[in-house]
Design an enzyme around this catalytic site. Structure first.
Site, PDB file in Angstrom:
ATOM      1  CG  ASP A  30      -1.708   1.225   1.438  1.00 50.50           C
ATOM      2  OD1 ASP A  30      -1.937   1.948   0.463  1.00 50.50           O
ATOM      3  OD2 ASP A  30      -2.106   1.489   2.594  1.00 50.50           O
ATOM      4  CD  GLU A  41      -3.904   7.038   0.727  1.00 51.74           C
ATOM      5  OE1 GLU A  41      -5.076   6.617   0.800  1.00 51.74           O
ATOM      6  OE2 GLU A  41      -2.977   6.582   1.459  1.00 51.74           O
ATOM      7  CD  GLU A  42      -0.781   5.169   3.919  1.00 55.74           C
ATOM      8  OE1 GLU A  42      -1.751   5.239   4.711  1.00 55.74           O
ATOM      9  OE2 GLU A  42      -0.573   4.186   3.189  1.00 55.74           O
ATOM     10  CG  ASP A  85      -4.770   2.861  -2.327  1.00 57.61           C
ATOM     11  OD1 ASP A  85      -4.058   2.003  -1.778  1.00 57.61           O
ATOM     12  OD2 ASP A  85      -4.839   4.041  -1.935  1.00 57.61           O
ATOM     13  CG  HIS A 139      -2.279   0.510   7.022  1.00 61.88           C
ATOM     14  ND1 HIS A 139      -2.803   1.659   7.560  1.00 61.88           N
ATOM     15  CD2 HIS A 139      -2.189   0.734   5.692  1.00 61.88           C
ATOM     16  CE1 HIS A 139      -3.025   2.537   6.594  1.00 61.88           C
ATOM     17  NE2 HIS A 139      -2.667   1.991   5.446  1.00 61.88           N
TER      18      HIS A 139
END
Length: 342
Positions: free
Chosen positions: A183, A217-218, A238, A318
């Protein structure tokens, strides 16, 4: 080199570059160099994102992915010489215990270290399995001879320095890819593979196509520069989530119908499903209630366009993640179809 091999090589190259949110220049330098080598004229925005027009005319489409990743920052230097951290992005602290890290100082030095429990030894502290993992119960041990705060400061390490996690990228003979930061470096590799297919004449674009690699983005504001562009369709490429009541697997391309920001565009999402069927792709449609993407940022910034999301299935998102070459290949096929046919 065939497109699948190129795509995996690009993934490995990208995951090898530390790029926690806020420290992404090395990764975007790589993207700029590779896209230029392919014959395009990419540019870096003031915010640090990479824009690259692949060509084509009419019905402008933006394909976005992000190269910023989860990471950490030095919050405090402890009296013991260990570091307290603060998260960059959102993750479960259980997922980083015992991970190897690099500490990137503002002065340009890099040191290695490990995330450890403050009660790391069972022989000293007993069984601490039930202890909650957090930035208070975990700390970063630096691989240098330090025993106090002054020793650490002599190394040039201080509050605000970035911390990156070891990606530990592995590609198995069975086609699984295990790594941190799939990711969204897996999707970034997919977009580079599309660019190469266009550059070498194997894909003829049926519309104007622009790639956007975002870098925040995170933390929720990656695609805000998009409101300045002429965009008819925005497709965020994504990860697809795997687990629980979700139907997606790592070998599939996921089409997201709704995330935490609400439903994706009805017609555009239907078109993705129809294209997946036409191409004979292994796909899944899912809802991700704890998920957000660059589309939400762009829309809140004022972009008026259709928007959708797809990507290869990723297990343990994650954390130490896993996807499959089949899922990435299916994602490339779906994205290519959107770029070729309006």
């Amino acid at each position: 080199m065939d497109k699948q091999t190129y795509m995996i090589e690009q993934l490995k190259a990208l995951t090898a570059i530390p790029s926690p949110t806020g420290m992404t220049r090395q990764a975007t330098d790589y993207l700029l160099a590779e896209l230029t080598r392919l014959g395009f004229a990419p540019e870096r925005t003031p915010k640090g994102a990479v824009l690259c027009c692949l060509g084509g005319e009419g019905h402008p489409l933006v394909l976005s992915a992000h190269v910023d990743t989860l990471g950490a920052m030095v919050r405090a230097v402890k009296g013991s010489g260990a570091l307290r951290y603060t998260q960059l992005g959102g993750y479960n602290d259980n997922a980083i215990e015992n991970e190897n890290v690099r500490i990137h100082t503002r002065g340009g030095k890099v040191y290695s270290g490990t995330v450890q429990s403050v009660k790391a030894s069972m022989h000293v502290w007993g069984n601490t399995t039930s202890d909650t993992r957090s930035d208070e119960s975990l700390e970063i041990i630096i691989d240098e001879e330090v025993s106090c705060k002054a020793d650490v400061e002599k190394l040039g390490i201080g509050v605000g320095d970035f911390i990156s996690f070891d990606p530990r990228t592995v590609v198995t003979e069975s086609g699984y890819i295990k790594s941190r930061h799939l990711d969204d470096k897996a999707s970034s590799a997919v977009l580079l593979a599309l660019a190469r297919e266009v550059a070498e004449g194997r894909v003829a674009l049926g519309r104007k196509v622009t790639l956007l690699f975002t870098v925040y983005e995170e933390v929720g504001h990656g695609a805000s520069p998009l409101y300045k562009l002429e965009v008819e369709d925005l497709l965020a490429v994504d990860m697809g989530c795997v687990g629980g009541d979700l139907t997606c697997r790592e070998t599939q391309v996921s089409i997201c119908a709704k995330d935490s920001a609400g439903p994706f565009d009805f017609d555009f999402t239907n078109e993705l499903i129809a294209r997946a069927k036409e191409e004979g792709l292994d796909y899944a449609v899912d809802v991700y209630p704890r998920y957000s993407s660059d589309t939400a940022t762009a829309l809140r910034a004022g972009m008026d366009a259709r928007f959708a999301l797809c990507g290869q299935g990723v297990f343990a998102s994650h954390g130490y993640e896993r996807t499959h070459i089949k899922g990435m290949t299916a994602t490339l096929a779906l994205v290519t179809s959107v770029a070729v046919k309006v």
